[in-house]
Design a protein around this motif. Structure first.
Motif, PDB file in Angstrom:
ATOM      1  N   UNK A   6      41.764 -12.379   7.348  1.00  0.00           N
ATOM      2  CA  UNK A   6      40.471 -11.827   6.950  1.00  0.00           C
ATOM      3  C   UNK A   6      39.700 -12.766   6.028  1.00  0.00           C
ATOM      4  N   UNK A   7      39.971 -14.088   6.114  1.00  0.00           N
ATOM      5  CA  UNK A   7      39.250 -15.046   5.285  1.00  0.00           C
ATOM      6  C   UNK A   7      38.401 -16.027   6.097  1.00  0.00           C
ATOM      7  N   UNK A   8      38.484 -15.991   7.408  1.00  0.00           N
ATOM      8  CA  UNK A   8      37.692 -16.862   8.288  1.00  0.00           C
ATOM      9  C   UNK A   8      37.055 -16.010   9.382  1.00  0.00           C
ATOM     10  N   UNK A   9      35.859 -16.398   9.804  1.00  0.00           N
ATOM     11  CA  UNK A   9      35.188 -15.692  10.891  1.00  0.00           C
ATOM     12  C   UNK A   9      34.554 -16.727  11.819  1.00  0.00           C
ATOM     13  N   UNK A  10      34.638 -16.480  13.118  1.00  0.00           N
ATOM     14  CA  UNK A  10      34.035 -17.336  14.132  1.00  0.00           C
ATOM     15  C   UNK A  10      33.181 -16.467  15.043  1.00  0.00           C
ATOM     16  N   UNK A  23      26.838 -13.275  13.553  1.00  0.00           N
ATOM     17  CA  UNK A  23      27.699 -12.228  13.025  1.00  0.00           C
ATOM     18  C   UNK A  23      27.311 -11.946  11.593  1.00  0.00           C
ATOM     19  N   UNK A  24      27.272 -10.696  11.247  1.00  0.00           N
ATOM     20  CA  UNK A  24      26.989 -10.294   9.870  1.00  0.00           C
ATOM     21  C   UNK A  24      28.262  -9.651   9.352  1.00  0.00           C
ATOM     22  N   UNK A  25      28.696 -10.041   8.148  1.00  0.00           N
ATOM     23  CA  UNK A  25      29.938  -9.486   7.626  1.00  0.00           C
ATOM     24  C   UNK A  25      29.831  -9.208   6.130  1.00  0.00           C
ATOM     25  N   UNK A  32      27.414  -9.800   1.326  1.00  0.00           N
ATOM     26  CA  UNK A  32      27.008  -9.651   2.727  1.00  0.00           C
ATOM     27  C   UNK A  32      26.489 -11.003   3.192  1.00  0.00           C
ATOM     28  N   UNK A  33      27.027 -11.481   4.309  1.00  0.00           N
ATOM     29  CA  UNK A  33      26.720 -12.822   4.792  1.00  0.00           C
ATOM     30  C   UNK A  33      26.430 -12.801   6.289  1.00  0.00           C
ATOM     31  N   UNK A  54      38.068 -10.981   0.932  1.00  0.00           N
ATOM     32  CA  UNK A  54      38.481 -10.776   2.316  1.00  0.00           C
ATOM     33  C   UNK A  54      37.343 -10.097   3.082  1.00  0.00           C
ATOM     34  N   UNK A  55      37.272 -10.356   4.361  1.00  0.00           N
ATOM     35  CA  UNK A  55      36.262  -9.730   5.214  1.00  0.00           C
ATOM     36  C   UNK A  55      36.714  -8.303   5.516  1.00  0.00           C
ATOM     37  N   UNK A  56      35.854  -7.329   5.202  1.00  0.00           N
ATOM     38  CA  UNK A  56      36.180  -5.914   5.407  1.00  0.00           C
ATOM     39  C   UNK A  56      35.512  -5.326   6.644  1.00  0.00           C
ATOM     40  N   UNK A  57      34.339  -5.842   6.996  1.00  0.00           N
ATOM     41  CA  UNK A  57      33.576  -5.256   8.099  1.00  0.00           C
ATOM     42  C   UNK A  57      32.695  -6.346   8.712  1.00  0.00           C
TER      43      UNK A  57
END
Length: 81
Positions: A6-10, A23-25, A32-33, A54-57
């Motif tokens: 939950x620390x990286x997003x692609x 993607x919005x997270x 919010x990013x 950590x990414x929650x949503x």
């Protein structure tokens, strides 16, 4: 899609169809990013990372080139208890 840590997003746009994907997270530290794919309405991917939170949503959004109208799918919560 966020990583299992939950620390990286692609975010990837797999189609050349005139839609730009992003993607919005939101994180556990209430940030919010937005992470866009790297090529706008062409196929491509974008990545982002968090350091202390950590990414929650997250939710996937798209914008039709030239129209500026952004629509988003429903949010997906991945926060673990």
């Amino acid at each position: 899609m966020p990583s299992s840590s939950r620390s990286h997003i692609t975010v990837c746009d797999l189609h050349v169809d005139g839609y730009a994907i992003d993607g919005e997270y939101a994180t556990s530290m209430l940030g919010i990013y937005t992470v866009p794919d790297s090529n706008g309405p062409r196929a491509g991917c974008g990545t982002d990372s968090t350091f202390f939170s950590r990414i929650d949503v997250f939710k996937l959004c798209m914008t039709l080139k030239g129209k500026g109208e952004r629509t988003c799918a429903d949010s997906v919560w991945i926060k673990r208890p």
